[in-house]
Design a protein around this motif. Structure first.
Motif, PDB file in Angstrom:
ATOM      1  N   ASN A 124       0.807  -1.212   0.000  1.00  0.00           N
ATOM      2  CA  ASN A 124       0.000   0.000   0.000  1.00  0.00           C
ATOM      3  C   ASN A 124       0.847   1.273   0.000  1.00  0.00           C
ATOM      4  O   ASN A 124       0.297   2.369  -0.079  1.00  0.00           O
ATOM      5  CB  ASN A 124      -0.891   0.035   1.247  1.00  0.00           C
ATOM      6  CG  ASN A 124      -1.889  -1.096   1.275  1.00  0.00           C
ATOM      7  OD1 ASN A 124      -2.626  -1.309   0.332  1.00  0.00           O
ATOM      8  ND2 ASN A 124      -1.914  -1.845   2.377  1.00  0.00           N
ATOM      9  N   CYS A 152       2.824  -3.322   3.654  1.00  0.00           N
ATOM     10  CA  CYS A 152       1.492  -3.781   4.054  1.00  0.00           C
ATOM     11  C   CYS A 152       1.595  -4.509   5.384  1.00  0.00           C
ATOM     12  O   CYS A 152       2.702  -4.747   5.882  1.00  0.00           O
ATOM     13  CB  CYS A 152       0.881  -4.680   2.974  1.00  0.00           C
ATOM     14  SG  CYS A 152       1.533  -6.364   2.948  1.00  0.00           S
ATOM     15  N   VAL A 169      -0.968   0.902   5.199  1.00  0.00           N
ATOM     16  CA  VAL A 169      -2.339   0.394   5.226  1.00  0.00           C
ATOM     17  C   VAL A 169      -3.212   1.318   4.387  1.00  0.00           C
ATOM     18  O   VAL A 169      -2.822   2.438   4.062  1.00  0.00           O
ATOM     19  CB  VAL A 169      -2.898   0.294   6.665  1.00  0.00           C
ATOM     20  CG1 VAL A 169      -2.163  -0.780   7.458  1.00  0.00           C
ATOM     21  CG2 VAL A 169      -2.819   1.629   7.385  1.00  0.00           C
ATOM     22  N   ALA A 170      -4.397   0.835   4.039  1.00  0.00           N
ATOM     23  CA  ALA A 170      -5.273   1.625   3.167  1.00  0.00           C
ATOM     24  C   ALA A 170      -6.713   1.528   3.639  1.00  0.00           C
ATOM     25  O   ALA A 170      -7.150   0.493   4.148  1.00  0.00           O
ATOM     26  CB  ALA A 170      -5.162   1.142   1.720  1.00  0.00           C
ATOM     27  N   LYS A 171      -7.421   2.615   3.482  1.00  0.00           N
ATOM     28  CA  LYS A 171      -8.864   2.612   3.673  1.00  0.00           C
ATOM     29  C   LYS A 171      -9.507   2.169   2.358  1.00  0.00           C
ATOM     30  O   LYS A 171      -9.179   2.693   1.291  1.00  0.00           O
ATOM     31  CB  LYS A 171      -9.354   4.016   4.044  1.00  0.00           C
ATOM     32  CG  LYS A 171      -8.898   4.506   5.409  1.00  0.00           C
ATOM     33  CD  LYS A 171      -9.717   3.909   6.524  1.00  0.00           C
ATOM     34  CE  LYS A 171      -9.403   4.563   7.865  1.00  0.00           C
ATOM     35  NZ  LYS A 171     -10.174   3.962   8.964  1.00  0.00           N
ATOM     36  N   MET A 172     -10.400   1.201   2.440  1.00  0.00           N
ATOM     37  CA  MET A 172     -11.005   0.655   1.232  1.00  0.00           C
ATOM     38  C   MET A 172     -12.368   1.292   0.962  1.00  0.00           C
ATOM     39  O   MET A 172     -13.100   1.633   1.896  1.00  0.00           O
ATOM     40  CB  MET A 172     -11.178  -0.857   1.360  1.00  0.00           C
ATOM     41  CG  MET A 172      -9.905  -1.600   1.727  1.00  0.00           C
ATOM     42  SD  MET A 172      -8.557  -1.289   0.576  1.00  0.00           S
ATOM     43  CE  MET A 172      -7.177  -1.853   1.575  1.00  0.00           C
ATOM     44  N   THR A 209     -16.162  -3.183  10.070  1.00  0.00           N
ATOM     45  CA  THR A 209     -15.042  -2.240   9.976  1.00  0.00           C
ATOM     46  C   THR A 209     -14.146  -2.231  11.209  1.00  0.00           C
ATOM     47  O   THR A 209     -13.029  -1.719  11.148  1.00  0.00           O
ATOM     48  CB  THR A 209     -15.572  -0.813   9.743  1.00  0.00           C
ATOM     49  OG1 THR A 209     -16.478  -0.470  10.797  1.00  0.00           O
ATOM     50  CG2 THR A 209     -16.290  -0.725   8.408  1.00  0.00           C
ATOM     51  N   CYS A 212     -10.800  -4.440  10.394  1.00  0.00           N
ATOM     52  CA  CYS A 212     -10.079  -4.357   9.125  1.00  0.00           C
ATOM     53  C   CYS A 212      -8.679  -3.803   9.371  1.00  0.00           C
ATOM     54  O   CYS A 212      -8.519  -2.780  10.040  1.00  0.00           O
ATOM     55  CB  CYS A 212     -10.832  -3.451   8.150  1.00  0.00           C
ATOM     56  SG  CYS A 212      -9.967  -3.176   6.587  1.00  0.00           S
ATOM     57  N   GLY A 214      -6.633  -3.013   6.853  1.00  0.00           N
ATOM     58  CA  GLY A 214      -6.233  -2.173   5.732  1.00  0.00           C
ATOM     59  C   GLY A 214      -5.195  -2.797   4.833  1.00  0.00           C
ATOM     60  O   GLY A 214      -4.358  -2.092   4.262  1.00  0.00           O
ATOM     61  N   ARG A 229      -8.711   1.151  -3.243  1.00  0.00           N
ATOM     62  CA  ARG A 229      -8.050   1.867  -2.156  1.00  0.00           C
ATOM     63  C   ARG A 229      -8.360   3.354  -2.265  1.00  0.00           C
ATOM     64  O   ARG A 229      -8.286   3.927  -3.353  1.00  0.00           O
ATOM     65  CB  ARG A 229      -6.538   1.665  -2.216  1.00  0.00           C
ATOM     66  CG  ARG A 229      -6.050   0.243  -1.985  1.00  0.00           C
ATOM     67  CD  ARG A 229      -4.526   0.199  -2.180  1.00  0.00           C
ATOM     68  NE  ARG A 229      -3.951  -1.093  -1.843  1.00  0.00           N
ATOM     69  CZ  ARG A 229      -3.813  -2.094  -2.698  1.00  0.00           C
ATOM     70  NH1 ARG A 229      -4.232  -1.961  -3.954  1.00  0.00           N
ATOM     71  NH2 ARG A 229      -3.264  -3.243  -2.316  1.00  0.00           N
ATOM     72  N   TRP A 257      -3.761   4.073  11.375  1.00  0.00           N
ATOM     73  CA  TRP A 257      -4.389   5.001  10.431  1.00  0.00           C
ATOM     74  C   TRP A 257      -3.797   6.409  10.539  1.00  0.00           C
ATOM     75  O   TRP A 257      -4.497   7.411  10.464  1.00  0.00           O
ATOM     76  CB  TRP A 257      -5.902   5.050  10.623  1.00  0.00           C
ATOM     77  CG  TRP A 257      -6.564   3.718  10.641  1.00  0.00           C
ATOM     78  CD1 TRP A 257      -7.164   3.114  11.694  1.00  0.00           C
ATOM     79  CD2 TRP A 257      -6.694   2.804   9.538  1.00  0.00           C
ATOM     80  NE1 TRP A 257      -7.655   1.872  11.333  1.00  0.00           N
ATOM     81  CE2 TRP A 257      -7.388   1.664  10.010  1.00  0.00           C
ATOM     82  CE3 TRP A 257      -6.293   2.833   8.196  1.00  0.00           C
ATOM     83  CZ2 TRP A 257      -7.682   0.575   9.196  1.00  0.00           C
ATOM     84  CZ3 TRP A 257      -6.583   1.758   7.391  1.00  0.00           C
ATOM     85  CH2 TRP A 257      -7.275   0.650   7.888  1.00  0.00           C
TER      86      TRP A 257
END
Length: 345
Positions: A124, A152, A169-172, A209, A212, A214, A229, A257
């Motif tokens: 990510n 990741c 990490v990523a917010k989906m 959520t 998760c 991410g 993403r 985050w």
């Protein structure tokens, strides 16, 4: 004479003592673990001209040339001036003098990273670019800190065993209009991640959520790009991990985050925190031990001072580590004693 050699001074200069009296190993830094292949010529030249013809890829992803005689160290330092200039000053924009004296300190250790999203489909984040930005902040300094960056939550960079472990990490974002209800994302999350996805009665995907991490496995698995993403890059940060003979331990989740801007502000406070703990007298004590000395509450107070945390960022309220008690070896028995004892009911 060998007994006149200042081993501590040479260690600060990034030369490590050998088992052979009068011989040392140079550790060349590679922040973010990616450089142009042309610099391998520097490694070859040092190894063949001053070393023993070999080189070792260090456990912190440094380029190490053993077998360098003490009397040749000054000449080696002059030779690596160009490499240090290119890597530290030009590539990482580090504020340091350009001299023939070699490395000014071993304090902030080489920042490791996996290859990140410059290559890996799982990643990510661009790990080596972030590592170079952190390098600019923490190096050179006589206060010790170990940092590893992974693209990741797979954490291939082993950040969990560093003072600071950073994972991209990523917010989906879910696009139900694209979803065909195949369940590929659900299976991927079940097999590779935290099992937060499920198919509902309408053939669409529900997500819990809360758990998760991410990782982005859902985006990789989805054949229709129903999962994507979000543009903002985020990181999770573990704290206080380490190896060692006495108290090895895995780091605990400290920040989740957090954006890159906020993360770099955190590292901007590392020198201030270290100086506070050690009363402005740096010694060869690694970052995790400094955190133990200060306690998590004081560490958090100083390291987050003035940091503009993004609204999504979560901070650990408390951290507790269980030390690995090496004296537990007293409970271990030779295999012969186990055989005599026989099976236990």
């Amino acid at each position: 004479m060998n007994h006149d050699i200042d081993i501590k001074k040479l260690r600060i200069n990034c030369f490590r003592q050998s088992k052979v009296p009068g011989e040392f190993m140079l550790q060349m830094r590679v922040p973010g673990s990616m450089i142009e292949a042309k610099y391998l010529q520097v490694v070859q030249d040092i190894a063949n001209k001053w070393g023993n013809g070999t080189f070792h890829i260090g456990m912190r992803q440094t380029l190490n040339m053993p077998g360098i005689k003490y009397e040749n160290i000054e000449e080696v330092n002059k030779y690596i001036r160009g490499y240090i200039h290119d890597i530290e000053i030009e590539m990482c924009d580090v504020d340091m003098e350009d001299t023939d004296a070699g490395y000014p300190t071993i304090g902030a250790r080489n920042i490791m990273s996996c290859i990140g999203n410059s290559h890996c489909i799982k990643a990510n984040a661009n790990t080596y670019k972030l590592a170079r930005k952190i390098e600019k902040i923490v190096f050179p300094s006589h206060y010790h800190i170990k940092v590893a960056v992974s693209g990741c939550p797979n954490d291939c960079g082993k950040g969990h065993f560093n003072d600071f472990g950073i994972m991209g990490v990523a917010k989906m974002e879910y696009h139900p209009e694209r979803c065909i209800g195949c369940g590929a994302c659900v299976k991927a999350c079940e097999h590779h991640a935290t099992r937060v996805l499920s198919l509902n009665k309408d053939g669409k995907v529900d997500k819990d959520t809360c758990c998760c991490v991410g990782c982005g496995e859902c985006t990789i698995a989805c054949p229709t790009s129903a999962w994507t993403r979000k543009e903002t890059k985020f990181y999770r940060v573990t704290l206080g991990g380490r190896t060692g003979k006495q108290f090895p331990r895995m780091g605990k989740l400290f920040l989740n985050w957090i954006t890159e801007d906020a993360l770099l502000q955190v590292f901007g406070n590392w020198h201030k925190f270290s100086a506070w703990v050690m009363d402005n007298k740096p010694e060869y004590i690694h970052g995790g031990h400094l955190i133990d000395i200060s306690g998590y509450a004081k560490f958090k107070e100083i390291i987050l001072d003035g940091v503009e945390l993004n609204p999504e960022c979560l901070v650990a309220e408390e951290l507790y580590w269980t030390e690995s008690e090496q004296r537990a070896n007293i409970h271990l028995k030779p295999i012969e004693q186990h055989k005599k004892a026989g099976p236990q009911n």
